[in-house]
Design a protein around this motif. Sequence first.
Motif, PDB file in Angstrom:
ATOM      1  N   ILE A 243       2.754   1.639  -3.414  1.00  0.00           N
ATOM      2  CA  ILE A 243       1.895   2.098  -4.509  1.00  0.00           C
ATOM      3  C   ILE A 243       1.483   3.553  -4.295  1.00  0.00           C
ATOM      4  CG2 ILE A 243      -0.328   1.771  -5.657  1.00  0.00           C
ATOM      5  CD1 ILE A 243       1.880  -0.263  -6.382  1.00  0.00           C
ATOM      6  N   ALA A 244       1.226   3.943  -3.049  1.00  0.00           N
ATOM      7  CA  ALA A 244       0.886   5.346  -2.780  1.00  0.00           C
ATOM      8  C   ALA A 244       2.024   6.261  -3.219  1.00  0.00           C
ATOM      9  CB  ALA A 244       0.586   5.531  -1.294  1.00  0.00           C
ATOM     10  N   GLU A 245       3.245   5.868  -2.900  1.00  0.00           N
ATOM     11  CA  GLU A 245       4.411   6.668  -3.306  1.00  0.00           C
ATOM     12  C   GLU A 245       4.516   6.740  -4.826  1.00  0.00           C
ATOM     13  OE1 GLU A 245       9.168   7.007  -2.250  1.00  0.00           O
ATOM     14  OE2 GLU A 245       8.140   5.095  -1.973  1.00  0.00           O
ATOM     15  N   ALA A 246       4.260   5.613  -5.498  1.00  0.00           N
ATOM     16  CA  ALA A 246       4.342   5.585  -6.961  1.00  0.00           C
ATOM     17  C   ALA A 246       3.277   6.478  -7.594  1.00  0.00           C
ATOM     18  CB  ALA A 246       4.185   4.154  -7.462  1.00  0.00           C
ATOM     19  N   ILE A 247       2.089   6.497  -7.018  1.00  0.00           N
ATOM     20  CA  ILE A 247       1.009   7.357  -7.520  1.00  0.00           C
ATOM     21  C   ILE A 247       1.434   8.823  -7.454  1.00  0.00           C
ATOM     22  CG2 ILE A 247      -1.339   8.192  -7.059  1.00  0.00           C
ATOM     23  CD1 ILE A 247      -1.907   5.310  -5.972  1.00  0.00           C
ATOM     24  N   VAL A 248       1.989   9.215  -6.302  1.00  0.00           N
ATOM     25  CA  VAL A 248       2.418  10.600  -6.113  1.00  0.00           C
ATOM     26  C   VAL A 248       3.541  10.944  -7.082  1.00  0.00           C
ATOM     27  CG1 VAL A 248       3.481  12.216  -4.489  1.00  0.00           C
ATOM     28  CG2 VAL A 248       1.665  10.663  -3.707  1.00  0.00           C
ATOM     29  N   GLN A 249       4.510  10.045  -7.224  1.00  0.00           N
ATOM     30  CA  GLN A 249       5.631  10.307  -8.123  1.00  0.00           C
ATOM     31  C   GLN A 249       5.188  10.415  -9.580  1.00  0.00           C
ATOM     32  OE1 GLN A 249       8.481   7.198  -7.279  1.00  0.00           O
ATOM     33  NE2 GLN A 249       9.264   8.249  -5.453  1.00  0.00           N
ATOM     34  N   ALA A 250       4.085   9.731  -9.911  1.00  0.00           N
ATOM     35  CA  ALA A 250       3.558   9.792 -11.276  1.00  0.00           C
ATOM     36  C   ALA A 250       2.670  11.022 -11.502  1.00  0.00           C
ATOM     37  CB  ALA A 250       2.772   8.526 -11.586  1.00  0.00           C
ATOM     38  N   GLY A 251       2.514  11.843 -10.466  1.00  0.00           N
ATOM     39  CA  GLY A 251       1.729  13.063 -10.603  1.00  0.00           C
ATOM     40  C   GLY A 251       0.308  12.951 -10.124  1.00  0.00           C
TER      41      GLY A 251
ATOM     42  N   VAL B 220      -5.238   7.081   1.471  1.00  0.00           N
ATOM     43  CA  VAL B 220      -5.337   5.772   2.123  1.00  0.00           C
ATOM     44  C   VAL B 220      -6.261   5.912   3.324  1.00  0.00           C
ATOM     45  CG1 VAL B 220      -4.094   3.955   3.358  1.00  0.00           C
ATOM     46  CG2 VAL B 220      -3.038   5.053   1.369  1.00  0.00           C
ATOM     47  N   VAL B 221      -7.163   4.949   3.471  1.00  0.00           N
ATOM     48  CA  VAL B 221      -8.038   4.907   4.646  1.00  0.00           C
ATOM     49  C   VAL B 221      -7.760   3.619   5.406  1.00  0.00           C
ATOM     50  CG1 VAL B 221     -10.401   4.910   5.510  1.00  0.00           C
ATOM     51  CG2 VAL B 221      -9.833   6.232   3.473  1.00  0.00           C
TER      52      VAL B 221
ATOM     53  N   THR C 207       0.825  -1.205   0.000  1.00  0.00           N
ATOM     54  CA  THR C 207       0.000   0.000   0.000  1.00  0.00           C
ATOM     55  C   THR C 207       0.860   1.256   0.000  1.00  0.00           C
ATOM     56  OG1 THR C 207      -1.790  -1.148   1.175  1.00  0.00           O
ATOM     57  CG2 THR C 207      -1.778   1.255   1.279  1.00  0.00           C
ATOM     58  N   VAL C 208       1.870   1.277   0.866  1.00  0.00           N
ATOM     59  CA  VAL C 208       2.753   2.439   0.945  1.00  0.00           C
ATOM     60  C   VAL C 208       3.542   2.598  -0.358  1.00  0.00           C
ATOM     61  CG1 VAL C 208       4.738   3.446   2.134  1.00  0.00           C
ATOM     62  CG2 VAL C 208       2.925   2.334   3.460  1.00  0.00           C
TER      63      VAL C 208
ATOM     64  N   ALA D  18       1.508  10.953   0.457  1.00  0.00           N
ATOM     65  CA  ALA D  18       0.120  10.495   0.457  1.00  0.00           C
ATOM     66  C   ALA D  18      -0.633  11.093   1.648  1.00  0.00           C
ATOM     67  CB  ALA D  18       0.066   8.973   0.511  1.00  0.00           C
ATOM     68  N   GLU D  19      -1.943  10.917   1.652  1.00  0.00           N
ATOM     69  CA  GLU D  19      -2.796  11.430   2.723  1.00  0.00           C
ATOM     70  C   GLU D  19      -3.538  10.267   3.366  1.00  0.00           C
ATOM     71  OE1 GLU D  19      -5.159  14.838   1.103  1.00  0.00           O
ATOM     72  OE2 GLU D  19      -3.887  14.444  -0.638  1.00  0.00           O
TER      73      GLU D  19
END
Length: 404
Positions: free
Chosen positions: A47-55, A60-61, A44-45, A76-77
């Motif tokens: 993929i969250a980092e990858a999402i942010v790096q991709a713009g 995450v809940v 989860t962490v 991430a938030e």
Amino acid sequence: MDNESDHTIEEAAPESKTGAAEARPPTVLQVLPALITGGVERGTVDIAEAIVQAGGRALVVSEGGPMVGELNRAGAEHFVLPLATKNPFAIYKNIAHLSELITREQVDIVHARSRAPAWSAWHAAKRTGRAFITTFHGTYGHTSAAKRWYNSIMTRGERVIAISDFIGGHVHQVYGVSAARIRVVHRGIDMIRFDAANINSERVIHLAEAWRLPDGQPVVMLPGRLTRWKGQSVFIEAVKRLNRPGVQFLMVGSDQGRYDYRRELEQHIEAEGMTGMIHVIDHCDDMPAAYMLTDVVVSASTEPEAFGRVVAEAQALGRPVIATDHGGARETVIDGETGWLTKPGDADSLARAMALALDQSDEDRQAFAERSVAHIRKNFSKDRMCAETLEVYEEVLSERGRTQ
């Protein structure tokens, strides 16, 4: 939990007032029970980092936990909800909270990583018209119709991500999910953290001293929490049959409250007269150093591993590995080239493999190490896992007429 960086569901993050979906990067919401430790949480962490790096924007809940700080540092938030509960009334109540969050934060994709939160997330995604994706992390218990129905929520994604070919086959065969909806994305190993060049000798020496290991003796390690299906009893029996004095054998992992099982293992070791050879060690916070301390790494699981992170991490560091011949190990271990596969639950088979590993020449060990590192880097890196997951997101958004 990093309370300063957490949001309650009632709060809106500053970025929440964005424009139309077509005019902004995608927002992905991942849901899971908590952020304490484990493969689900690590994925989860990552993929969250990858999402942010991709713009994109990563939300995450969960109920929170020690990894929230790491999540926030990745950009991430995190939002807090009681998603670990299996109480049907709480699950139903979470639907409204998630629906509100999805609408307010303009979420494009809801990605469920565990069954209880997935039920709330699926209904919330349906209510708000958002894309719903799941990751199937294990076989789960599926002996009864009730269990299969409960598990089936993980098959309701527009795409079902399976963490290995083994799990992909399981989802197709047991739940009848069409191959067209299944995407195999193997778990990924952090090739920076698990790089031998990045592990200094002081870390290894510290563990050797903490564990009171004698100098100059080979070390064979079975990492994994103390639970019966991880095969610790088979390991003990294999050590007995190997009959190799001058070797230290470690079982490293938390008992997670299974005190009776831990005592059972200790009594087994004592009864066999191997107290000075086999050591039961609690959870280790520095597994890269533990692998580097070790000459052979063993996974003796009597039930199939969904993926088998231990043998992948060890190979990334060039360690010879032994795993049981089922589940994800058949994908991560190349038998006879990067490690050995043994018959599940067979102490003789495991003892023979340990003898082969311990008797390797320096040249053979070096060749194994080079093949192992190259194999994991090519097929099971964190970067590859993240890229393939983002491709699944793009695929679903494209089908819905939403481009990134």
